[in-house]
Write a protein that holds these residues in place. Sequence first.
Motif: not given
Ligand code: SAJ
Length: 420
Positions: A331, A161, A216, A257, A417, A219, A212
Motif C-alpha cells: 500500500f 504513529v 488523516n 505526490q 508514481r 493528508r 486524529k
Molecule cells: N500517499 C500518496 N501520496 C503521498 C503520500 C501518501 O499517494 O504523497 C498514499 C500512500 O501511497 C498510501 C496512503 O497514501 O497508499 C497512506 O500512506 P501514508 O504514508 O500517508 O500514511 P499511513 O496510512 O501509513 O499512516 C497514516 C499517518 N498519518 C499521517 O501522516 C497524517 C500516521 O501518522 C497515522 O498514525 C496513521 O495514518 C494512522 O494510524 O492513522
Amino acid sequence: MPFSTISVIGLGYIGLPTAAVFASRKKQVIGVDVNQTAVDIINRGQIHIVEPDLDMIVHAAVTEGYLRATTKPEPADAFLIAVPTPFKGDHEPDLSYIESASKSIAPVLKKGDLVILESTSPVGATEQMAAWLANARPDLTFPQTHGENSDIRIAHCPERVLPGHVLRELVQNDRVIGGMTPKCSESAINLYKVFVQGECIVTNARTAEMCKLTENSFRDVNIAFANELSMICDKLDISVWELIRLANRHPRVNILQPGPGVGGHCIAVDPWFIVSKTPEQARLIRTAREVNDSKPQWVIDKVKLAVAELLQANPHKTASELTIACFGLAFKPDIDDLRESPAVSIVQQLTQEHPGRILAVEPNIVELPVTLSGKIELKTLEQTAGESDILLLLVDHKEFRGYESKIPEKSKVIDTRGIW
Ligand code: SAJ
C-alpha cells in the motif's frame, strides 16, 4: 499515581508495540486479544504482525516476564483499548469492537483505574465507551456523572504513529491527551510519561477524537489535490511530476505526490468518520475521498488504452498475447503490507479484464496473497525485463528506481508514481 500493572486490549499494529514499549520500561503488562493464535504467538515471544524491530522487543519483554498475553481481561491499574474501528458498508463507523472491549474489561475494573481509548474514533465515541462501562458497573462512579470525584478516569489518546516507524514514533511523537475531566488527563499523562519523550498536550476527549481524524483528513485532502492534478495534467499533456516540483519551489506551497490511489488502514477510512457525523458540512473531505477512491479505475482505464494502442499498432496480435507487468503490490513504498492496497485492487481487476499474462514484481513478499495466487505470476525484477508489453508502476519501492534504463523501447510504460 504509579501504574504497576497496565493492560492493553487489542494486540494489533498499535496495541502490541504499545504493550511491548511499556514492558520494556519494566511495567507489568497484560496484553488481551480475542485471537487465541495471536496470544499464543506472543506468549512464545514472537509476533504475528510485521513491524521493524518489534520482534526483538516483544521477545525480550516476554522472556524477562514483563509481558504476558491472554484472551480474558484481568485486573490492572490502567487499561488501553486499541481495537479496530472499521466502517460499515455505508461508510458509517463500526464501534462494535470498542463496545465488546469495554464490556469485557468492565467486570475487572476497580476504584482508581484509568481507561484510555486509543482506537481512532468518531467524535463522541469516548463518551459512548464511558456509558457502556457505567452501564456494566453501577457500583462504580464515572466522570460523565461524577466529574473529578469519579472512581474511574477516562481519556481518549489517539495513536499517530507511521507504520514502519512505529517504535520510534511511539516514543518521540507528541501526544494529544483528551481526558473527560482535567484529572483524567493528568492521570493519562502520568501513564504516557512512562515512555513518551514527545510533549503530552491536554485537551478534552471530543477535540482529541477530532484531532486524529483531522490529521488523516488533512493528508487525504492533500493527496486528493495531487491526484486531481495528475488527471488534469494528463488531459493537458503536462508532466504532473515536473509541475509539482516547480510549484513546490514556492515558499508556501507543498503539494504531495499523486499515486494509484490511497491505501492503508487509516487515511482512506478516518475522513469518513467526519463525513458520517456532519455530512452537510464535510463537503471537501467527502470529495477528497471520492477523488482518491476513483484513482484506481483511472489507472485501469490507462492500461486498457495502452492495450488498445498496442493492438492497433500490431493488428496480427490479440490481447491474450500481451503481457502486463505490475511493479509493486504494497500500500506504500518499502513495506510488505498488502492490506487495503490500491495496487492489489488494480491488479485484481486487471486479472478479470485482461485475457493475457499478468506478472507482478513485489520485492517485499515471497508469496502472493490468496486473492491473487494462481491468477498472476510473482516474478523478480530480472525475470521481468524484456518479457512484458506493458509495464505498470504502482509502488515506488527503492528497488524500482533506475529500472527505466532496462525497459525496451517498444514497451508501453504507465508510471503512477513518477519515478521512471
Ligand atoms: N500517499 C500518496 N501520496 C503521498 C503520500 C501518501 O499517494 O504523497 C498514499 C500512500 O501511497 C498510501 C496512503 O497514501 O497508499 C497512506 O500512506 P501514508 O504514508 O500517508 O500514511 P499511513 O496510512 O501509513 O499512516 C497514516 C499517518 N498519518 C499521517 O501522516 C497524517 C500516521 O501518522 C497515522 O498514525 C496513521 O495514518 C494512522 O494510524 O492513522
